[in-house]
Design an enzyme around this catalytic site. Structure first.
Site, PDB file in Angstrom:
ATOM      1  N   TYR A 162      -3.889  -5.729  26.233  1.00 35.84           N
ATOM      2  CA  TYR A 162      -3.084  -6.787  25.626  1.00 35.84           C
ATOM      3  C   TYR A 162      -3.961  -7.690  24.755  1.00 35.84           C
ATOM      4  O   TYR A 162      -3.588  -8.029  23.620  1.00 35.84           O
ATOM      5  CB  TYR A 162      -2.395  -7.601  26.714  1.00 35.84           C
ATOM      6  CG  TYR A 162      -1.514  -8.715  26.201  1.00 35.84           C
ATOM      7  CD1 TYR A 162      -0.311  -8.437  25.560  1.00 35.84           C
ATOM      8  CD2 TYR A 162      -1.877 -10.051  26.383  1.00 35.84           C
ATOM      9  CE1 TYR A 162       0.503  -9.462  25.102  1.00 35.84           C
ATOM     10  CE2 TYR A 162      -1.069 -11.073  25.928  1.00 35.84           C
ATOM     11  CZ  TYR A 162       0.117 -10.784  25.289  1.00 35.84           C
ATOM     12  OH  TYR A 162       0.929 -11.805  24.827  1.00 35.84           O
ATOM     13  N   SER A 165      -4.830  -6.174  21.423  1.00 32.02           N
ATOM     14  CA  SER A 165      -3.739  -6.216  20.451  1.00 32.02           C
ATOM     15  C   SER A 165      -3.579  -7.610  19.858  1.00 32.02           C
ATOM     16  O   SER A 165      -3.283  -7.764  18.667  1.00 32.02           O
ATOM     17  CB  SER A 165      -2.428  -5.769  21.107  1.00 32.02           C
ATOM     18  OG  SER A 165      -1.946  -6.721  22.033  1.00 32.02           O
TER      19      SER A 165
END
Length: 266
Positions: A162, A165
């Protein structure tokens, strides 16, 4: 100017991705109340329709265009832009809210999970933005706000996929901003921490399972790390997005606006 006045975004056409989520739906409501014409998009047609109906209490029906789309598909992106422009013309504002969480520690990460997170949080967002940005360049105007995260500013345990990203989104925001401002287009990001949405609640559930504690204990354990002692409400993130879309933020370029309750300061 009165930033949140009912005419602050009058005459603007703004596209909101991830509109069916907690932050996206609140952003739609705030922007509708500021006079914008909105194209809202998401993958869940039922939730999208309900949001459209809810927005009728805030603005005229003719000011809302709802289009279901999967932004991982090029054909859906093309159809989304074509339909939106056909309804309201030039897209002068873009709020990239769509995103997913997930992942694990590096030793347990699955490559397909990483690809999925990067696809939704970065690649799809980039592709949509690039298409709209090229049209903004021709008009020599526009504003783009990307919803990144505190995870796009610092790493945390078990959050590599996460965070990767969101770091990608933050870095892209800064680099694109330098290019875009030459065309009178502003690009910025908002970076919230824990927001009172389903994503945060799922995070607390995962923490509770891992540490063998109750949901409330896991939630409180996280809140104890925040000086303000509370979650950010979706409307607070929506207000930040709205501000960055207005002319009141004309010289704010390439910033990553933290909404952390004092948890991250730098």
């Amino acid at each position: 100017m009165a930033i949140f006045a009912q005419d602050a975004l009058q005459g603007r056409h703004i596209l909101i991705t991830g509109a069916t989520g907690g932050i996206g739906s609140e952003t739609a409501k705030v922007l509708a109340d500021m006079g914008a014409k909105l194209t809202i998009t998401g993958r869940n047609e039922e939730k999208l329709h309900q949001l459209k109906v809810d927005l009728y209490d805030i603005t005229e029906e003719t000011n809302i265009c709802a289009i279901a789309a999967d932004l991982s598909k090029t054909e859906d992106i093309d159809k989304l832009i074509e339909t939106a422009e056909g309804k309201f013309g030039f897209i002068s504002g873009l709020a990239n809210v769509a995103g997913i969480s997930g992942g694990s520690t590096v030793d347990q990460l699955d490559l397909e999970d990483i690809k999925k997170i990067m696809e939704v949080n970065y690649f799809s967002t980039f592709q949509l933005t690039q298409a709209i940005y090229q049209k903004m360049i021709k008009q020599e105007q526009g504003s783009i706000v990307n919803v990144s995260s505190l995870s796009g500013l610092r790493g945390t345990y078990g959050n590599s996929a996460y965070a990767a990203s969101k770091f990608a989104m933050t870095g892209w925001t800064q680099s694109m901003a330098v290019e875009a401002i030459q065309h009178n287009i502003r690009v910025n990001a908002v970076c919230p921490g824990y927001v009172n949405t389903e994503m945060a609640r799922n995070g607390f559930k995962k923490k509770a399972e891992k540490k063998n504690m109750s949901f409330e204990e896991a939630k409180q354990d996280s809140l104890d790390t925040i000086p303000s002692g509370r979650l950010t409400e979706p409307t607070e993130v929506a207000n930040a997005i709205a501000f960055l879309l207005t002319d009141a933020a004309k010289n704010i370029v390439g910033e990553s606006m933290k909404i952390s309750g004092g948890n991250v300061m730098r």
